[in-house]
Scaffold this motif. Structure first.
Motif, mmCIF file in Angstrom:
data_model
loop_
_atom_site.group_PDB
_atom_site.id
_atom_site.type_symbol
_atom_site.label_atom_id
_atom_site.label_comp_id
_atom_site.label_asym_id
_atom_site.label_seq_id
_atom_site.Cartn_x
_atom_site.Cartn_y
_atom_site.Cartn_z
ATOM 1 N N THR A 273 12.676 -4.619 29.813
ATOM 2 C CA THR A 273 13.516 -6.359 29.501
ATOM 3 C C THR A 273 12.892 -7.328 29.484
ATOM 4 O OG1 THR A 273 15.531 -7.210 29.125
ATOM 5 C CG2 THR A 273 15.155 -5.965 31.247
ATOM 6 N N HIS B 249 7.491 -8.477 18.152
ATOM 7 C CA HIS B 249 8.666 -7.828 19.851
ATOM 8 C C HIS B 249 8.757 -6.635 19.196
ATOM 9 C CE1 HIS B 249 10.136 -11.957 19.939
ATOM 10 N NE2 HIS B 249 9.602 -12.390 19.108
ATOM 11 N N ILE C 96 12.120 -3.261 19.350
ATOM 12 C CA ILE C 96 13.200 -2.876 19.795
ATOM 13 C C ILE C 96 13.558 -1.240 20.462
ATOM 14 C CG2 ILE C 96 15.931 -3.144 18.944
ATOM 15 C CD1 ILE C 96 14.968 -5.411 16.929
ATOM 16 N N LEU D 146 13.379 -7.416 22.559
ATOM 17 C CA LEU D 146 14.351 -7.852 22.369
ATOM 18 C C LEU D 146 15.702 -6.808 22.346
ATOM 19 C CD1 LEU D 146 13.428 -9.393 18.614
ATOM 20 C CD2 LEU D 146 14.128 -10.643 21.554
ATOM 21 N N PHE E 32 19.962 -7.709 22.691
ATOM 22 C CA PHE E 32 19.305 -9.347 22.612
ATOM 23 C C PHE E 32 20.964 -10.150 22.305
ATOM 24 C CE2 PHE E 32 20.136 -12.558 19.859
ATOM 25 C CZ PHE E 32 18.622 -13.300 20.965
ATOM 26 N N ARG F 82 22.486 -10.474 25.803
ATOM 27 C CA ARG F 82 22.493 -11.900 26.697
ATOM 28 C C ARG F 82 22.415 -12.867 26.620
ATOM 29 N NH1 ARG F 82 15.975 -10.775 25.266
ATOM 30 N NH2 ARG F 82 16.172 -8.520 26.315
ATOM 31 N N ILE G 273 19.155 -17.461 25.273
ATOM 32 C CA ILE G 273 17.577 -17.362 23.347
ATOM 33 C C ILE G 273 17.147 -18.233 24.727
ATOM 34 C CG2 ILE G 273 16.853 -17.690 21.417
ATOM 35 C CD1 ILE G 273 19.721 -18.119 20.477
ATOM 36 N N ASN H 142 23.874 -18.003 23.844
ATOM 37 C CA ASN H 142 23.344 -17.101 22.612
ATOM 38 C C ASN H 142 24.402 -17.822 21.796
ATOM 39 O OD1 ASN H 142 22.282 -15.205 21.363
ATOM 40 N ND2 ASN H 142 22.533 -13.841 22.915
ATOM 41 N N LEU I 296 20.205 -9.155 14.491
ATOM 42 C CA LEU I 296 19.515 -9.707 16.578
ATOM 43 C C LEU I 296 20.956 -9.565 17.447
ATOM 44 C CD1 LEU I 296 16.975 -11.785 16.000
ATOM 45 C CD2 LEU I 296 16.477 -10.274 17.025
#
Lengths: 638, 208, 339, 104
Positions: free
Chosen positions: C149, C264, C266, C281, C284, C287, C290, C296, C335
């Motif tokens: 992560t 990136h 995922i 990500l 994401f 989180r 950002i 975020n 996202l």
């Protein structure tokens, strides 16, 4: 093509010089100009003044950089100067202040005071002395040219690799750092050797080592630190230069290199450097405190040995700047204990100063105010230094604002206060008049308050979690007020500096003669006229005690007892070769910065050519005749 | 102003130890010793760097495969001998015997040049085997250390050569004698550094 | 002159008030308020040294102020004070006492230096996390659980966490003031460090070694949860929900795979290539921040995607200004749906 | 220039008769011998494996002192300051080299 043009121009110059086909009248006009006199001077007092002007100039530049940094940190998430620009500012601020302010200003004081304090007519190597100054100036100018060409060094004054390698700092920024420091470093090494030999070989009759004034002693130890401390930097800078310019692989992990080597080399130099800039300041303080307390220095012998011990231990502790690098607990512990040991001789010095004042008659002149302000400030910096010596605690302090606060307490509270004390103290000996006392006290007051406002706060900024070299912080970090106070303090310091500059101009305008011995001095420099004549001592003095001049005054003599009959004095003649040689170094530096090997080599050829010519030159100086000396001495005493 | 000081030093007046006779020459010798002290630290740092990086060959030839001991031994003996010849030159100064001085310093220059030639030949060999300045951290460290020594040798022979020219033009006097003395100090120092290079670089490289 | 003095005093009072005011703010992350045993051990040492040093400072100041008041030259007094050479007794005193004080400090210093360098024992069942620093983001690899992560380090409460620290590019330094001091992350070298947290919460972390233009914004967070909650988080990271649910999200995945995939990754998504140049990500949407700096939300996400360099100077992420409004919206939706 | 020829106490003791070359030749022979031993120790493997490096380092150090005190005319009695500084250079140099080797 460019190379060809340069080669042709170079060849033309050479033919002109060799065949004498240049404009002789123009050259004579140059020679009769007063600037020529300063460019070619080998007189240590004049070189001291040159160092002062150079150092003050860079002090203003470095100060402006500091103000810009503080403005950026005035409010959270400010976008005044961020990213690379901020990194350039902090790198240039640090480098300038250490190499182009602290060092030259101390060299200014050393040049002015050391030969006078030991009763010498001159330094051991007048030529090298002049060369050292010009190389310092060339290095400083070269590095600051980076602002004009728009790509300043941005990897901090420590220039850690790989952030300073081509890959992560493309362009020419770091090259200015490397070559600027290399050039001025050569000059500094020469200066160090010059002072060592001067102090060892050129003392007046009777001036045994343990009769030397404290400032001379600290200059001596600082010079030996320069002697052994600068070569590691030179070596390190060569490695970075080879890596950046010629594709060597010392630090590139992918090619088997190791970036930690640079850190070691840098700090093997960097830690002694701290003592190089603090020890002469200690010496100034010792002389000033003793002078204005009307007492001899308490525990002189232990002061001398403490100085030597600090100098020696200074080489054994560099790795305390690297506790977080991952050297392991054994190395960390060894360096921690060695670092703590330095506190002992430093403590001896502080208590000796206090007890010099104890029982004295303290006069609060401006010079003494700086010295008095220095004691609590430096002790603050010293105790945080011991706190930093403990590795586990240092894991928290390291690279935070706590460290920033610590080293500014030492470097400003120690070195800069010392420089100002020395300047106010020796100003009459340099220029024949004192700096104004009233403005001087304003200068001290503003600077002192501003300094504590700026940096006391920063201890807490660090403990509250702000790393150094960060261009911003978040509103929720709770650091806003603290940073604002710090910024306000910085402006107080700027105001103090402006008062100082005003003071210089004002006192130069009125120029009230200060007399030979304005402070009721104790050491030899006060036994001769102000400003000192070019030959310093018409007759070398016979030294009979520590504080030689004070001793004679107590014996009821107004002057020193001469150790030799009056006679013609041999002087070294002025020379322009140091300046020419420096131009060679400068061209070479600029060439390498712009990655033009040809120009770089050409500059070096000029350097070696100058060395060659100098080696074949027969110059035995000149004599100042008896009648001339008598005239000067009479004028000074009238 | 005042008249230029005339230079009156002639051979007949040369004191037994010209390098200690005047303040000027004493300063020169002492200052030069300090320079040697500084250079010691400079070389020590390059030695340290070399030691730290000597195993990072990145697939290139290792120290054991690379070094050719007979050639190094030859170079060592040449340089050691040149150190002796330069001291014999200094003895000539002390005897005020210009012929002896010239002879031995010329031999020193020739031996120095021979050493330099060997070193350049050696570097060519190594580059041929794929061991270059940029091939690995080991390569960079090796050439920097040995190359810095080589450049000192080059500077030394040029310097002594220039002094020999001065010697034949002006004779042995209070100006040239201390210069030669200092140059011979420099030459010995270069030799001392080489003692460590053949020990630390070449011999220890063979031990592994 | 007297006006000058008056002004000087005023300045002094002002500066004192300013210094006092400084103490009023509540700092968010502080060395002085540690939440884990590493930080506590370090604070103990900081306190010992502060006490000793405060004592030394006080002694100096008492003598200093006494001397300045008592021995100033009185007007008209031109007598010459006794020229004292020194005093062996006094000088010995201020040599020996500092040595003793330093010895008192040196013993716990060395002890703590060694204890902090110890690897956690088997019984402690430490969680091992491999931390890799990049310009200007953090990668956390949970080797025991097999996932990576970025930007947020999740750890369970009251458990030793053994960090293996290294760097991909330049030198960085890992610092969470509330949990413990720094350790550098050097390229080509792995350093280690043990931390733990005694209280649930989120702790701010910073990069503490100048690493380039974005150094000041190379922030991260340490999220401390109860063990149970941490296990849940681990389970979710191992089985992430990365499948688009709505049409917008589906379009978003497409936009992602066309534009973002080369850098990136995922986890769990059915994407072809998985980049490892930039932060992973996965999760994401959950989180806090950002890029470690912006809160975020949708607005900030767009700001970041359009001009990463304005948010974080020196960031290697290219600008996605060219995406049309619809694509941008679907990308954001996708996202934010990642859990 | 001659007016400046000052002799301090140290120099007055020095013998005006020039020194002979014998000392230097002996010293040179010793250096060559030490060098030969060092090369032999490595090439012929006569010294136990673990001891070779310390052994040749000691030989190198002896050679340095030979150079300093015979060829370079350093002597403790007259040049105390010089000897101090040269020794300082050697000590600090040794520390630097070893530290870089071990910690680098």
């Amino acid at each position: 093509m460019a190379t060809l043009v340069i080669l042709i121009v170079f060849a033309l110059f050479l033919t002109a010089i060799w065949t004498g086909g240049y404009d002789k009248q123009l050259l004579n006009r140059f020679r009769s100009h007063w600037l020529w006199d300063w460019i070619t001077t080998v007189d240590h007092k004049k070189i001291g003044i040159l160092y002062l002007i150079g150092g003050a100039f860079f002090f203003i530049i470095g100060g402006i950089e500091a103000l810009l940094i503080r403005i950026q940190l005035l409010v959270p998430n400010n976008d005044f100067m961020v990213g690379d620009t901020f990194n350039e500012l902090l790198s240039m601020h640090g480098t300038t202040m250490i190499f182009f302010v602290a060092m030259p200003l101390l060299f200014a004081l050393m040049n002015v005071a050391v030969p006078l304090q030991i009763g010498a007519r001159d330094v051991a190597f007048p030529f090298l002395n002049s060369l050292g100054f010009w190389l310092f100036l060339a290095g400083g100018i070269l590095m600051n040219l980076s602002w004009i060409f728009g790509n300043a060094p941005d990897a901090g004054w420590t220039n850690y690799v790989p952030i300073a390698s081509n890959e992560f700092s493309p362009g020419t920024g770091i090259d200015y750092y490397v070559l600027g420091l290399q050039i001025s470093g050569i000059g500094t090494t020469m200066g160090g050797i010059n002072f060592l030999v001067t102090i060892i070989n050129m003392r007046a009759p009777g001036m045994s080592l343990l009769r030397m004034p404290m400032f001379t002693w600290t200059s001596f130890v600082a010079s030996s630190l320069i002697l052994f401390g600068f070569p590691p930097l030179t070596a390190g800078l060569f490695l970075v230069m080879f890596e950046r310019l010629f594709g060597a692989n010392f630090f590139d992990v992918a090619m088997g290199g190791n970036p930690v080597i640079w850190q070691h080399l840098f700090w093997i130099f960097g830690h002694p450097e701290v003592y190089i800039v603090i020890l002469p300041a200690f010496g100034v303080m010792s002389d000033v405190i003793s002078n204005f307390s009307k007492k001899r220095l308490f525990g002189y012998t232990s002061m001398v040995f403490a100085t030597i011990l600090i100098g020696f231990l200074g080489f054994m502790v560099w790795a305390h700047h690297m506790f977080t690098v991952g050297m392991g607990p054994v190395a960390n512990s060894i360096f921690a204990v060695a670092t703590m040991a330095i506190a002992v001789p430093t403590g001896i010095k502080v208590f000796n100063w206090l007890f010099t004042m104890w029982g004295g008659k303290i006069r609060f002149t401006t010079a003494m105010l700086w010295a008095v302000g220095f004691i609590p400030t430096f002790v603050m910096g010293g105790v945080t230094g011991v706190m930093l010596a403990s590795p586990p605690a240092d894991y928290q302090y390291h690279d935070s604002y706590f460290v920033v606060a610590h080293f500014h307490y030492v470097l400003i509270g120690g070195t800069v206060f010392g420089i100002f004390a020395g300047l106010y103290y020796w100003w009459p000996k340099m220029f024949g008049h004192k700096l104004g006392e009233t403005l001087g006290k304003w200068h001290f007051g503003l600077f002192f308050i501003g300094f504590h406002l700026t940096f006391f706060i920063q201890h807490f900024i660090g403990l509250y979690g702000m790393p150094r070299r960060h261009f911003t912080y978040q509103p929720e970090d709770g650091l806003t007020t603290l940073n604002q106070i710090s910024t306000v303090g910085a402006f107080f310091m700027a105001a103090g500096t402006i008062v100082w500059l005003i003071n210089i101009i004002k006192s130069a305008r009125s120029a009230i003669p200060a007399g030979n011995d304005p402070w009721d001095g104790r050491t030899l420099e006060w036994a001769i006229s102000s400003p000192a004549p070019e030959y310093n001592f018409a007759q070398l003095p016979q030294v009979r005690s520590l504080d030689a001049f004070w001793f004679e005054k107590m014996e009821g003599n107004k002057k020193m007892i001469p150790a030799e009959p009056l006679g013609p004095i041999h002087m070294p003649s002025s020379t322009h070769w140091p300046f020419i040689m420096t131009i060679g170094f400068f061209i070479s530096g600029l060439g390498f910065v712009f990655r033009s090997l040809e120009v770089g080599v050409l500059g070096l050829i000029l350097v070696f050519l100058t060395m060659f010519i100098r080696s074949f030159e027969q110059d035995h100086g000149y004599h100042i005749e008896l009648d001339e000396i008598e005239k000067t001495e009479k004028g000074a005493n009238a | 102003m005042s008249a230029q000081v005339e230079h009156k030093g002639t051979q007949a007046h040369l004191p037994p130890h010209p390098e200690k006779a005047t303040m000027e020459s004493r300063n020169k010798v002492l200052g030069f010793w300090f320079l040697i002290g500084a250079e010691t630290v400079l070389f020590a740092c390059l030695f340290g760097t070399y030691l730290a990086l000597k195993d990072s060959t990145m697939g290139g030839p290792s120290t054991e495969e690379l070094y050719q001991i007979p050639m190094v031994a030859l170079a060592t003996f040449i340089l050691l001998t040149s150190s002796l010849t330069s001291v014999l030159g200094v003895l000539g100064i002390h005897r005020n015997n210009i012929k002896q001085v010239k002879l031995w310093f010329w031999v020193t220059v020739v031996l120095g040049a021979a050493f330099l030639g060997l070193e350049i030949y050696e570097f060519f060999e190594y580059v041929h085997e794929g061991h270059t300045f940029t091939s690995s951290a080991f390569g960079s460290a090796f050439y920097t250390l040995v190359g810095t020594h080589g450049s000192h040798v080059l500077f030394g022979i040029t310097w002594i050569f220039c002094l020999l020219i001065q010697l034949s033009r002006r004779g042995l006097n209070m100006e040239t004698a201390p210069k030669l003395y200092v140059a011979s100090l420099y030459w010995h120092f270069v030799d001392v550094v080489w003692v460590f290079i053949f020990t630390v670089v070449y011999l220890m490289g063979k031990v592994g | 002159m007297s006006r000058g003095k008056h002004l000087g005093r005023l300045l002094f009072v002002f500066s004192m008030i300013a210094l006092l005011m400084a103490g009023c703010e509540e700092p968010a992350k502080s060395v002085l308020d540690p939440q884990g045993s590493t930080g506590e051990e370090q604070l103990t040492l900081i306190k010992i040294s502060i006490y000793i040093m405060a004592f030394v400072f006080a002694v100096v100041m008492v003598i200093f102020i006494y001397v300045l008041i008592r021995y100033r030259q009185k007007p008209g007094d031109d007598s010459i004070p006794e020229q004292v050479e020194g005093s062996t007794k006094l000088e010995l005193l201020w040599t020996v006492i500092p040595i003793i004080l330093l010895a008192i400090l040196a013993v716990p210093t060395v002890a703590t230096t060694f204890s902090l360098a110890e690897k956690p024992s088997e019984e402690e069942e430490a969680l091992t996390v491999k931390v890799t620093a990049h310009q200007y983001w953090w990668e956390f690899e949970y080797e025991d659980y097999g996932f990576k992560t970025a930007q947020e380090l999740h750890i369970p409460k009251d458990k030793k966490v053994y960090l293996k620290l290294t760097s991909r590019d330049v030198i960085h330094s890992f610092w969470v003031p509330a949990l413990g001091g720094k350790t550098d992350l050097n390229p080509g070298q792995t350093n280690t460090m043990t931390i733990d947290a005694k209280k649930v919460g989120t702790y701010e972390g910073r990069c503490a070694e100048l690493c380039g233009a974005g150094h000041a914004l190379m922030n991260f967070e340490v999220v401390v949860d109860e063990e149970q909650k941490f296990d849940q988080w681990v389970a979710q990271r191992q089985e992430p929900s990365s499948q688009p649910q709505t049409a917008a999200q589906e379009r978003g995945e497409e936009v992602f795979s066309q534009n973002c995939m080369s850098c990136h990754a995922i986890d769990g998504a059915e994407l072809e290539r998985k980049g490892n140049k930039a932060p992973n990500l996965t999760g994401f949407g959950e989180r806090d921040k950002i890029a470690g700096v912006l809160e975020n939300n949708d607005e900030n996400l767009e700001k970041w995607l359009k001009h990463p360099d304005k948010v974080k100077p020196g960031s290697y992420m290219p600008s996605f200004d060219f995406l049309n409004e619809k694509d941008m919206k679907s990308l954001k939706a996708y996202l934010q749906s990642l859990e | 220039m001659e007016t400046e020829v000052q002799q301090n106490q140290a120099q007055q003791e020095t013998d005006p008769t020039p020194e002979s070359a014998v000392k230097h030749l002996l010293s040179f022979a010793l250096m060559i011998g030490l060098t030969l031993v060092a090369f032999a120790a490595v090439m012929l493997e006569v010294v136990p494996a673990g001891m070779v490096i310390p052994f040749i380092l000691v030989l190198a150090v002896i050679q340095v002192f030979l150079q300093l005190f015979t060829f370079m005319h350093l002597d403790l009695k007259n040049n105390r300051m010089t000897v101090t500084f040269v020794m300082m250079g050697l000590i600090i140099g040794a520390i630097c080299a070893v530290a870089l080797f071990v910690l680098g």
